[in-house]
Write a protein that holds these residues in place. Structure first.
Motif, PDB file in Angstrom:
ATOM      1  N   LYS A  55       0.837   4.215  -2.755  1.00 59.40           N
ATOM      2  CA  LYS A  55       0.593   5.597  -2.324  1.00 59.40           C
ATOM      3  C   LYS A  55       1.732   6.516  -2.760  1.00 59.40           C
ATOM      4  O   LYS A  55       1.504   7.626  -3.226  1.00 59.40           O
ATOM      5  CB  LYS A  55       0.450   5.677  -0.803  1.00 59.40           C
ATOM      6  CG  LYS A  55      -0.880   5.244  -0.275  1.00 59.40           C
ATOM      7  CD  LYS A  55      -0.895   5.420   1.235  1.00 59.40           C
ATOM      8  CE  LYS A  55      -2.153   4.900   1.848  1.00 59.40           C
ATOM      9  NZ  LYS A  55      -2.152   5.038   3.316  1.00 59.40           N
ATOM     10  N   ARG A  61       0.831  -1.208   0.000  1.00 57.99           N
ATOM     11  CA  ARG A  61       0.000   0.000   0.000  1.00 57.99           C
ATOM     12  C   ARG A  61       0.863   1.255   0.000  1.00 57.99           C
ATOM     13  O   ARG A  61       0.545   2.242  -0.649  1.00 57.99           O
ATOM     14  CB  ARG A  61      -0.930  -0.003   1.213  1.00 57.99           C
ATOM     15  CG  ARG A  61      -1.986  -1.075   1.163  1.00 57.99           C
ATOM     16  CD  ARG A  61      -2.872  -0.958   2.369  1.00 57.99           C
ATOM     17  NE  ARG A  61      -3.691   0.225   2.236  1.00 57.99           N
ATOM     18  CZ  ARG A  61      -4.993   0.211   2.036  1.00 57.99           C
ATOM     19  NH1 ARG A  61      -5.616  -0.921   1.960  1.00 57.99           N
ATOM     20  NH2 ARG A  61      -5.667   1.330   1.932  1.00 57.99           N
ATOM     21  N   MET A  62       1.952   1.194   0.735  1.00 61.91           N
ATOM     22  CA  MET A  62       2.859   2.343   0.808  1.00 61.91           C
ATOM     23  C   MET A  62       3.491   2.611  -0.555  1.00 61.91           C
ATOM     24  O   MET A  62       3.628   3.763  -0.961  1.00 61.91           O
ATOM     25  CB  MET A  62       3.941   2.084   1.856  1.00 61.91           C
ATOM     26  CG  MET A  62       4.925   3.204   1.971  1.00 61.91           C
ATOM     27  SD  MET A  62       4.248   4.589   2.837  1.00 61.91           S
ATOM     28  CE  MET A  62       5.289   4.582   4.249  1.00 61.91           C
ATOM     29  N   MET A  98       4.310   9.981   5.666  1.00 62.60           N
ATOM     30  CA  MET A  98       3.248   8.971   5.706  1.00 62.60           C
ATOM     31  C   MET A  98       3.356   8.073   6.930  1.00 62.60           C
ATOM     32  O   MET A  98       2.344   7.607   7.435  1.00 62.60           O
ATOM     33  CB  MET A  98       3.284   8.118   4.431  1.00 62.60           C
ATOM     34  CG  MET A  98       2.715   8.819   3.230  1.00 62.60           C
ATOM     35  SD  MET A  98       2.420   7.701   1.869  1.00 62.60           S
ATOM     36  CE  MET A  98       3.870   7.976   0.880  1.00 62.60           C
ATOM     37  N   LEU A 109       1.614   7.044  -6.529  1.00 58.67           N
ATOM     38  CA  LEU A 109       0.506   7.931  -6.864  1.00 58.67           C
ATOM     39  C   LEU A 109       0.810   9.370  -6.476  1.00 58.67           C
ATOM     40  O   LEU A 109       0.521  10.301  -7.237  1.00 58.67           O
ATOM     41  CB  LEU A 109      -0.777   7.460  -6.183  1.00 58.67           C
ATOM     42  CG  LEU A 109      -2.036   8.247  -6.508  1.00 58.67           C
ATOM     43  CD1 LEU A 109      -2.350   8.155  -8.004  1.00 58.67           C
ATOM     44  CD2 LEU A 109      -3.202   7.744  -5.697  1.00 58.67           C
ATOM     45  N   LEU A 110       1.434   9.569  -5.330  1.00 66.17           N
ATOM     46  CA  LEU A 110       1.807  10.915  -4.896  1.00 66.17           C
ATOM     47  C   LEU A 110       2.836  11.535  -5.831  1.00 66.17           C
ATOM     48  O   LEU A 110       2.742  12.712  -6.195  1.00 66.17           O
ATOM     49  CB  LEU A 110       2.342  10.870  -3.464  1.00 66.17           C
ATOM     50  CG  LEU A 110       2.635  12.200  -2.799  1.00 66.17           C
ATOM     51  CD1 LEU A 110       1.363  13.033  -2.696  1.00 66.17           C
ATOM     52  CD2 LEU A 110       3.214  11.968  -1.422  1.00 66.17           C
TER      53      LEU A 110
END
Length: 125
Positions: A13, A9-10, A123, A16-17
């Motif tokens: 993320k 997931r990290m 995060m 995507l960031l």
């Protein structure tokens, strides 16, 4: 950077960031001219694409034998080499073939690099 430090997931993320960072910068540079917007897009892509390939390949590289650090080291070394070659190739094509503007290309490249360095710490809290 080692992919094993990040969960699935990290990784998604973070990718995507980074994608959002250079797309937003590209749109912002489009206010000056389309050439600057395209240059910023290619600059961000020059960092993001090799990074995405590296991180996603790392996700699929499962080490069943925990006692084989040499295999992991070779995988990381080869992956980093491929990552650098892809980044240099994209930058050469952008600057040499398409005559991209250097300023927005560099700003977008550095912005995505900074997101790569700072985002995991933010995060994780």
């Amino acid at each position: 950077m080692s992919v094993s430090l990040y969960s699935g997931r990290m990784v998604l993320k973070l990718l995507l960031l980074q994608l959002m960072t250079f797309v937003i910068l590209s749109v912002a540079f489009c206010t000056k001219s389309i050439e600057w917007g395209a240059s910023a897009f290619v600059g961000g892509l020059a960092y993001w694409l090799p990074n995405a390939i590296f991180m996603l390949l790392g996700r699929f590289q499962k080490t069943k034998e925990e006692g084989v650090p040499v295999r992991i080291a070779w995988f990381l070394a080869i992956s980093e080499g491929i990552k650098v070659i892809i980044a240099i190739t994209v930058l050469i094509v952008a600057l040499g073939v398409f005559k991209a503007a250097f300023a927005p290309l560099g700003v977008a490249y550095l912005a995505v690099l900074i997101v790569q360095l700072i985002a995991p710490a933010v995060m994780n809290g």
